[in-house]
Every structure is written in C-alpha cells, then in structure tokens.
Design a protein around this motif. Structure first.
Motif, PDB file in Angstrom:
ATOM      1  N   GLY A   1       1.025  -1.260  -0.109  1.00  0.00           N
ATOM      2  CA  GLY A   1       0.158   0.254  -0.142  1.00  0.00           C
ATOM      3  C   GLY A   1       1.252   1.556  -0.043  1.00  0.00           C
ATOM      4  N   VAL A   2       2.147   1.248  -0.661  1.00  0.00           N
ATOM      5  CA  VAL A   2       2.781   2.252  -0.717  1.00  0.00           C
ATOM      6  C   VAL A   2       3.075   2.335  -2.351  1.00  0.00           C
ATOM      7  N   SER A   3       2.614   3.954  -2.238  1.00  0.00           N
ATOM      8  CA  SER A   3       2.861   4.693  -3.853  1.00  0.00           C
ATOM      9  C   SER A   3       3.447   5.149  -4.778  1.00  0.00           C
ATOM     10  N   GLY A   4       5.323   5.151  -3.747  1.00  0.00           N
ATOM     11  CA  GLY A   4       6.504   5.003  -4.479  1.00  0.00           C
ATOM     12  C   GLY A   4       6.944   6.655  -4.557  1.00  0.00           C
ATOM     13  N   ALA A   5       6.183   7.884  -3.820  1.00  0.00           N
ATOM     14  CA  ALA A   5       6.722   8.745  -4.349  1.00  0.00           C
ATOM     15  C   ALA A   5       8.107   9.124  -3.990  1.00  0.00           C
ATOM     16  N   VAL A   6       9.038  10.094  -5.057  1.00  0.00           N
ATOM     17  CA  VAL A   6      10.649  10.230  -5.078  1.00  0.00           C
ATOM     18  C   VAL A   6      11.434   9.966  -3.791  1.00  0.00           C
ATOM     19  N   GLN A   7      10.435  11.155  -2.172  1.00  0.00           N
ATOM     20  CA  GLN A   7      10.533  10.872  -0.830  1.00  0.00           C
ATOM     21  C   GLN A   7      11.198   9.383  -0.585  1.00  0.00           C
ATOM     22  N   HIS A   8       9.961   8.710  -1.478  1.00  0.00           N
ATOM     23  CA  HIS A   8      10.033   7.057  -0.110  1.00  0.00           C
ATOM     24  C   HIS A   8      11.121   6.209  -1.235  1.00  0.00           C
ATOM     25  N   ARG A   9      10.982   6.776  -1.964  1.00  0.00           N
ATOM     26  CA  ARG A   9      11.830   5.972  -3.356  1.00  0.00           C
ATOM     27  C   ARG A   9      13.471   5.931  -3.214  1.00  0.00           C
ATOM     28  N   ALA A  10      13.833   7.584  -2.761  1.00  0.00           N
ATOM     29  CA  ALA A  10      14.941   7.797  -2.307  1.00  0.00           C
ATOM     30  C   ALA A  10      15.899   6.793  -0.976  1.00  0.00           C
ATOM     31  N   GLY A  11      15.027   6.674  -0.522  1.00  0.00           N
ATOM     32  CA  GLY A  11      15.379   5.520   0.849  1.00  0.00           C
ATOM     33  C   GLY A  11      15.402   4.191   0.358  1.00  0.00           C
ATOM     34  N   MET A  12      15.048   3.681  -0.326  1.00  0.00           N
ATOM     35  CA  MET A  12      14.682   2.130  -0.726  1.00  0.00           C
ATOM     36  C   MET A  12      14.995   1.462  -2.315  1.00  0.00           C
ATOM     37  N   GLN A  13      15.580   2.453  -3.445  1.00  0.00           N
ATOM     38  CA  GLN A  13      15.394   1.959  -4.067  1.00  0.00           C
ATOM     39  C   GLN A  13      16.237   1.009  -4.543  1.00  0.00           C
ATOM     40  N   GLU A  14      18.027   0.952  -3.676  1.00  0.00           N
ATOM     41  CA  GLU A  14      18.734   0.096  -4.162  1.00  0.00           C
ATOM     42  C   GLU A  14      18.468  -0.933  -3.576  1.00  0.00           C
ATOM     43  N   SER A  15      17.133  -1.572  -2.749  1.00  0.00           N
ATOM     44  CA  SER A  15      16.683  -3.257  -2.730  1.00  0.00           C
ATOM     45  C   SER A  15      17.231  -3.917  -3.353  1.00  0.00           C
ATOM     46  N   SER A  16      17.869  -4.909  -3.208  1.00  0.00           N
ATOM     47  CA  SER A  16      18.112  -6.037  -4.444  1.00  0.00           C
ATOM     48  C   SER A  16      16.749  -6.393  -4.873  1.00  0.00           C
ATOM     49  N   LYS A  17      15.994  -6.694  -4.227  1.00  0.00           N
ATOM     50  CA  LYS A  17      14.436  -7.268  -4.945  1.00  0.00           C
ATOM     51  C   LYS A  17      13.208  -6.024  -3.591  1.00  0.00           C
ATOM     52  N   ILE A  18      12.695  -6.032  -4.338  1.00  0.00           N
ATOM     53  CA  ILE A  18      11.137  -5.520  -4.232  1.00  0.00           C
ATOM     54  C   ILE A  18      10.137  -6.270  -4.941  1.00  0.00           C
ATOM     55  N   ILE A  19       9.211  -5.978  -3.980  1.00  0.00           N
ATOM     56  CA  ILE A  19       7.883  -6.691  -4.265  1.00  0.00           C
ATOM     57  C   ILE A  19       7.196  -5.783  -4.071  1.00  0.00           C
ATOM     58  N   SER A  20       6.220  -5.361  -4.730  1.00  0.00           N
ATOM     59  CA  SER A  20       5.229  -4.163  -4.464  1.00  0.00           C
ATOM     60  C   SER A  20       3.140  -4.876  -4.956  1.00  0.00           C
ATOM     61  N   ILE A  21       2.572  -4.371  -3.440  1.00  0.00           N
ATOM     62  CA  ILE A  21       1.364  -5.268  -3.021  1.00  0.00           C
ATOM     63  C   ILE A  21       0.533  -3.646  -3.785  1.00  0.00           C
ATOM     64  N   ASN A  22       0.005  -3.516  -4.283  1.00  0.00           N
ATOM     65  CA  ASN A  22      -0.922  -2.248  -4.810  1.00  0.00           C
ATOM     66  C   ASN A  22      -2.233  -2.506  -5.391  1.00  0.00           C
ATOM     67  N   THR A  23      -3.930  -1.803  -4.764  1.00  0.00           N
ATOM     68  CA  THR A  23      -4.440  -1.827  -5.840  1.00  0.00           C
ATOM     69  C   THR A  23      -4.726  -1.394  -7.437  1.00  0.00           C
ATOM     70  N   ASP A  24      -3.949  -0.611  -7.931  1.00  0.00           N
ATOM     71  CA  ASP A  24      -3.495   0.353  -8.588  1.00  0.00           C
ATOM     72  C   ASP A  24      -2.400   0.100  -9.470  1.00  0.00           C
ATOM     73  N   PRO A  25      -2.792  -0.706 -10.551  1.00  0.00           N
ATOM     74  CA  PRO A  25      -1.888  -0.827 -11.432  1.00  0.00           C
ATOM     75  C   PRO A  25      -0.890  -0.157 -11.965  1.00  0.00           C
ATOM     76  N   LYS A  26      -1.265   1.285 -11.399  1.00  0.00           N
ATOM     77  CA  LYS A  26       0.081   2.279 -12.088  1.00  0.00           C
ATOM     78  C   LYS A  26       0.926   3.210 -11.081  1.00  0.00           C
ATOM     79  N   ALA A  27       0.293   2.414 -10.186  1.00  0.00           N
ATOM     80  CA  ALA A  27       1.779   3.191  -8.637  1.00  0.00           C
ATOM     81  C   ALA A  27       2.654   3.318  -9.579  1.00  0.00           C
ATOM     82  N   PRO A  28       3.638   4.355  -9.104  1.00  0.00           N
ATOM     83  CA  PRO A  28       4.517   4.005  -8.954  1.00  0.00           C
ATOM     84  C   PRO A  28       5.938   3.682  -9.151  1.00  0.00           C
TER      85      PRO A  28
END
Ligand SMILES: Cc1cc2nc3c(=O)[nH]c(=O)nc-3n(C[C@H](O)[C@H](O)[C@H](O)COP(=O)(O)OP(=O)(O)OC[C@H]3O[C@@H](n4cnc5c(N)ncnc54)[C@H](O)[C@@H]3O)c2cc1C
Ligand SMILES: Cc1cc2nc3c(=O)[nH]c(=O)nc-3n(C[C@H](O)[C@H](O)[C@H](O)COP(=O)(O)OP(=O)(O)OC[C@H]3O[C@@H](n4cnc5c(N)ncnc54)[C@H](O)[C@@H]3O)c2cc1C
Lengths: 340, 290
Positions: A284-311
C-alpha cells in the motif's frame, strides 16, 4: 596538505558513530582519487581503541582533541577546534554527518570560514567544471549531489572558489566499508587549551536523556514496509505479523507515520532512514520520489498495490495487483505452512 | 528595560504541490509558479516567541523576512497572531542567495534593528531544506545557538532554559542572552489569528504594496505608525554587495535534473491463490525468503 577531512561523531557508548565511519569510507575513495591523505577529527573524552577502530577504514591521520569537557557535544567548543584546525591544515574537502550534531556544527563552521556547505548529499563525486561566462576551468571539484525541492529534482552543487568544500550526508546513505585491515595511520593529539576558550562553555547542559537506538532497520536483510494504503493502525498489524514470520523488520512511509500507524524511527525515505535490504515488500505504498530515495537500492522489491499504475510498481521486481488485506494473510499463511 | 525578540520567518513555495514550471533554467526557483506559505517551522518559532512574550515583562516581537516584496504577507500574518512589527528585506541584489549569503543579509538586518535578546528561527525551511541559516546567522552575530528547541522550560529576562529535541532523545540547556534559537516542528503549534488583531493590522502595508495598489498612506502612517511594514534594501542594512545574492554565494548549481523513473522489468501477479502460492514458492526456493 589540502587533504580530505571527516569530522567524526562520538556516540553515547564512546565509539565512533556509524555515519562517521560511512563518511570515512567515502572520504578514503575521494582521497585516493585526488591523491591526498584522509584525516579525521575526533573531539571527546577517552575512546578505547580509537586507532584500531579507524585505521582499517583507511584513515591516515587522526586529529584527536581529548578532553572530558568535549563530551557530550556542545556547539561552541567543537566549533572553535574545527575552525582553528581547518585554518591550520587547509583541507580541500570536509564532510559531516547530517545528524543533530553535524547539522548544528557544519553551518556555523562554513559561515565562519565563508565557504559553501551543501546539505544532505546523496552522492559525492570528483569532476571538472568550466565556468560558462568566463571560460575558467576547474579541475577535481567535489560534485555535491542532493535531492532538493521536496525531492522532485536532483541538483549537482559545486563550490569552485572557496575551501574547504563542505557537505553533510545522512546516516545510511554511504556504505561503511573496510579499506584494508592492515592499514596504519598516525595520531595527532591536539593541545585542547590552544583551541578552546572558557567562554565556549557558556551554555550549560542541565539534563540529557539519550536512548540507545532500539529500532535499527538500517541493517535489516528483509523489510516489510507499510504505506498509507494499509488504511488503519489495526490493519498495519499485518505488516508486523508478516515481518515476524519472515524475520524481517517493519518500515513505513511518511504518510503512514503521519497517520499514526507506525513510529517515526521506522520511516524510510529522504527524511527517514535509507535502507538497502535483500528484499523489500512495499504494501500500500505509492512510491513517491521521497520514499524511493530511501529504498530503491534494495536487491528485490515486491509491491502490493490495488493501483496497477502506482509509481512503485515500475521499480518493483514483482507487482501484486490486489488488496493488502487479502494478499498479506495469504503470504503469511503460505510461509507458515511451507517452511520449518 | 524592554526585551527584544526577533523572529526569522520565510515565505516558501509549497513544495508539497510542485508542478513542472517550478524551476528556472539557471537552477533557481520559480516562486511565481507555486502557492506561497508561511514556512511551517517558522510558525512554531513564532509561537515560542509569543510564549516568551507572555512570560517576560515588556517583551516585543519583530519579524524579519527576506524575499520578494510579496513576503510582506508573512509579516502581516505574524502580526495577526501577535507579533508587534516586522521588516521585509527585499532587493534585487539578494536574489539567488545560498545560505551563506542569506545569513549574512539577515544578520545585517538584525544589526540594523539594534540590541536584541533573542533571535528565534525555524529549524528548517521546506524549500531549501538545509537547516543552515539559523546556525550561520548565530555565527555572524557571534552569539551562542540552541538548535532544535522543542519547549521553553523556564524563562526570565536574565536567562532561558530550553528542551532540545535530538535524534535519539532530549537535552535541557540553559543560556543567557543574547542567543539564537532554532525551533523544531515538534514544538507547540502556533496560536491562530486573533480577531481583534486581524481588524487592527488588516491594513498594514509595505511601500511596494502601496505602490502596486496605487495608494498613499502618508497620512495614515503618521496617525497609525503600526500600519507600516518596513522595507529595507541592501543599502539600508549596509551590506557589502560582494557578499550578497549569487555573487556572495560560494555554492553554485551546476546541474538540475528531474527525477525520472527507470522502468524495471516487473512480473505482474494477481492475488489468486494459485498465483500467490507460485510466487511464494519462487521466493523461498531462490532464497530471497527464508
Ligand atoms: C520534503 C519531503 C520529504 C519527504 N520525505 C519522505 C520520506 O522520508 N519518506 C516517505 O515515505 N515519504 C516522504 N515524503 C512524503 C511523500 O511525498 C509521500 O507523500 C509519501 O511517501 C506517500 O506515502 P504512501 O505511499 O504511504 O501514501 P499514498 O501516496 O497515499 O499511497 C497509498 C498507496 O496505497 C495504495 N492502496 C490504497 N489502498 C490499498 C489497499 N487496500 N491495498 C493495496 N494498496 C492500496 C494506493 O493505490 C496508493 O498507491 C516526503 C515529502 C516531502 C515533501
Ligand atoms: C533546491 C535547492 C537546494 C539548495 N541547496 C542548498 C545547499 O545545499 N546549500 C546552500 O547553502 N544553499 C542551498 N540552497 C539555497 C537556500 O535554499 C537559500 O539560501 C535559502 O535562502 C535559505 O536556505 P533554506 O531554505 O535551506 O533555509 P533553512 O536554513 O532551512 O532555514 C532555517 C530557518 O532560517 C530562517 N530563514 C531562512 N531563510 C530565510 C529568509 N529568506 N527570511 C527569513 N528567515 C529565513 C527561517 O527561520 C528558517 O526556518 C538551495 C536552494 C534550493 C532551492
């Protein structure tokens, strides 16, 4: 001369703070590239094994102001020591942690030395620059790269004409790396009386309560992060539950923290912690740039989101299009049934 | 003996609503494209000043804001909430200032005001986000600084005791005057506008504002001097031009990039049992989980 300097913070446990060791690791690389030495400055009382602690990270010179009055940190005495030492040694680069100490101290120093200071850098690189108007060329400047304007842009900032080039960096942004376990440097004890005045102790510390860091998500291998899409504090318990079964840590977005679903220490992103786990599950995370700045280097990312277009989905390795309240219980159930 | 408190307040673009045209080509902010608000932590700073004024006899609060002439809005807003007066430092020469040039300009304005007991700033502005201006202004004034203030524990006209909010705890410190304080967002929220003050200061204006409106206040200002929002230029604060604006700023913006998403190849999965089980199996067998 004109070496790279790192101001080292001393922790409550009388060790060198992680953020400083991270900066030392970065400083070593910059010094190598520039062909100069890496020096640190430590202000505080007795620190056991300070040499053993610092040399493996590549420190060539420890400037050590050892005096019990220098711990806990206070602005003016530390300010007096750093500015005088910098005037003597003329560093070309000086790095500080973007912590409550570094952000209190570094600006005052930059102001006194009339030099530039770039806050919260996420990348530091050496590069050249040609001044557009005059055609003047500069070699080996420090590119100080930082997110700005609420994280919507990335700015490369330089300080061509003044020294030192100063920058602060948040904890967790640079990697702490051993340079060479057999590396040896020298230690230079400063005569503290020559650096501080009695007036520097004009602010009295009446009381201090510093807690040991309880929550440490920075080093976690697996992080389950809940966003505003979790809906409520009750639902957010599912994040804890999944983290418990898969032995991960709980993280949160600022929107989730602001909504009271989770404590601030767990906030991931530009104004929180930077993490790079093996697995990051964003729920349930949209992925705003301020959030991605702190996690985008994770090796594997799983997103669970109702919105297929969430960044967030566009940086995810796996995207589960669905409701967290349906998906999380399924993951927990499967994992419990199929391991151990 | 009066007790003078100066509050530093910045008008900031609301970075929570950033559009495309927010940045100009030279890397400076196109403020016109964004709604302008009172920097949130500066409201906390104002509240702390008001709280001190409630407790110290004969205290006055003056606002200093540096920015384009429309920043007079900030002074007026502060007056509605309890500030006594305020100054807008505005000059084409200060455009493009980094924090060093900003703190120089602000400290010159403070010096022009004369003797002060306390300067209170916000910890950080939401646009530049550096939290550097407070400590740098303190250095220029050669006075001690207390950053991240959360609460005034005790205050008299001789000294002040402040609780600071640090990353992992709190610290209580005590200082005499003069001293500069920066206020953390966890401090008390600012009281709201006061109806009577709103009536009283509604017509407060700066010279530029009057020019724009084509109004003449010379008589009104004689009668009601509190309706004047001062405006100071670089010359008024006796600033050296070489230390102002872009020229006085050691940091230069070399490059600005918009944040772009690099698309990763993503496997899309439905929440159906079969799909979920398949995914979990893959994660466990590839040792990503477990
Ligand atoms: C200067 C500045 C600094 C900032 N620093 C940070 C920071 O450090 N960290 C940070 O995280 N943010 C930070 N932010 C805030 C950031 O811009 C975002 O507002 C925030 O990250 C949004 O959090 P979110 O994804 O939880 O919420 P939202 O953006 O509201 O997203 C919720 C998501 O949940 C999905 N959803 C809703 N219901 C469900 C459901 N039932 N099941 C599955 N999905 C669902 C929605 O589709 C949506 O994608 C900062 C902002 C600024 C301006
Ligand atoms: C995207 C971007 C990135 C930047 N990065 C840097 C950088 O790394 N280094 C650098 O030196 N400059 C930088 N700047 C320039 C900096 O924003 C300006 O110098 C600005 O004038 C003050 O800095 P700040 O907004 O960070 O304020 P802060 O230092 O965060 O402000 C702290 C407090 O000081 C007071 N204050 C600040 N400005 C004013 C004002 N104009 N009037 C009255 N009170 C004020 C307020 O009380 C405020 O709460 C950057 C600017 C932008 C737009």
């Amino acid at each position: 001369m004109n070496n790279v300097f790192v101001y080292c913070e001393v922790t409550e446990e009388r060790t060198i703070a992680d953020v400083s060791l991270e900066l030392v690791s970065k400083g070593r690389k910059l010094a190598n590239e520039l062909g100069v030495k890496l020096e640190v400055l430590v202000c505080g009382e007795e620190i056991k094994d300070i040499e053993k602690m610092l040399y493996p990270y590549g420190v060539d010179v420890i400037n050590y102001a050892k005096d019990s009055r220098l711990f806990p940190y206070q602005t003016l005495p530390h300010f007096s020591i750093v500015t005088k030492l910098f005037q003597e040694k003329q560093p070309q680069i000086a790095l500080f942690g973007a912590t409550s100490v570094g952000r209190d101290l570094a600006p005052r120093i930059a102001s006194f030395l009339r030099t530039g200071l770039t806050a919260d850098c996420t990348t530091l690189e050496i590069g050249d620059h040609t001044e557009n108007k005059t055609g003047k060329e500069y070699k080996n400047l420090l590119y100080q790269i930082r997110p700005a304007f609420g994280g919507n842009i990335i700015a490369t900032i330089i300080n061509p004409d003044h020294r030192p080039q100063m920058a602060t960096v948040r904890e967790g942004v640079m990697k702490k790396e051993i340079f060479d376990n057999s590396h040896k440097g020298i230690i230079n004890f400063l005569k503290v009386e020559d650096y501080v005045k009695n007036d520097d102790f004009c602010i009295k510390i009446i009381e201090r309560h510093i807690e040991q860091q309880k929550i440490n998500i920075k080093g976690a291998q697996i992080i389950v992060c809940g966003g505003y899409g979790m809906g409520s504090k009750e639902n957010f318990r599912l994040i804890h539950e999944l983290a418990d079964v898969i032995q991960g840590e709980v993280g949160a977005t600022r929107a989730a923290v602001d909504a009271g679903m989770c404590e601030h220490e767990r906030q991931i992103g530009q104004t929180g912690v930077t993490v790079r786990p093996k697995l990051y599950i964003a729920c349930g995370v949209s992925g705003a740039v301020q959030h991605r700045a702190g996690m985008q280097e994770s090796s594997k990312i799983i997103s669970i989101n109702t919105d297929p277009k969430a960044p967030i989905n566009s940086i995810a390795d796996y995207t589960i299009i669905g409701d967290v309240m349906e998906v999380l219980p399924k993951m927990i159930k499967y994992y419990k049934a199929n391991t151990k | 003996m009066s007790f003078r408190i100066i509050v530093l307040a910045k008008q900031v673009p609301d970075t929570r609503n950033v559009g495309k045209d927010a940045m100009k080509e030279d890397g400076t902010v196109n403020r016109a494209a964004l709604p302008a608000i009172f920097n949130p932590e500066d409201l906390n700073a104002l509240e702390m000043a008001l709280n001190i004024k409630d407790n110290v006899k004969d205290a006055t609060i003056s606002i200093i804001t540096m920015g384009p002439s429309r920043a007079a809005e900030i002074v007026r807003e502060a007056m509605y909430r309890g500030a006594d007066n305020g100054v807008v430092v505005s000059d084409r020469k200060v455009a493009g200032s980094d924090t060093l040039a900003t703190s120089y300009t602000i400290s010159q304005a403070i010096k022009k005001m004369g003797k002060f007991d306390l300067v209170i700033a916000g910890r950080q502005a939401i646009d530049g986000d550096t939290a550097q201006v407070g400590p740098q202004t303190a250095e220029k004034l050669e006075c001690p600084q207390i950053t991240y203030a959360e609460e005034v524990m005790e205050v008299t006209d001789k000294k002040i005791r402040i609780k600071r909010r640090l990353e992992r705890g709190v610290e209580v410190v005590e200082s005499t005057y003069p001293c500069l304080i920066t206020v953390h967002g966890s401090a008390k929220e600012c009281r709201s506008r006061h109806a009577k003050r709103l009536m009283k200061y509604k017509l407060a204006k700066s010279n530029s504002e009057l020019q724009e409106l084509g109004q003449d206040y010379s008589n009104l200002w004689n009668e009601k001097p509190y309706l004047k929002i001062e405006e100071w230029s670089a010359a008024d604060i006796m600033a050296e031009d070489s230390r102002l604006g872009l020229t006085g700023s050691p940091t230069k913006v070399k490059k600005i990039e918009n944040v772009v998403l690099t698309q990763k190849e993503s496997k899309v999965i439905t929440p159906k049992d079969e799909d979920m089980n398949e995914l979990m199996k893959e994660l466990i067998s590839s040792h990503i989980l477990g």
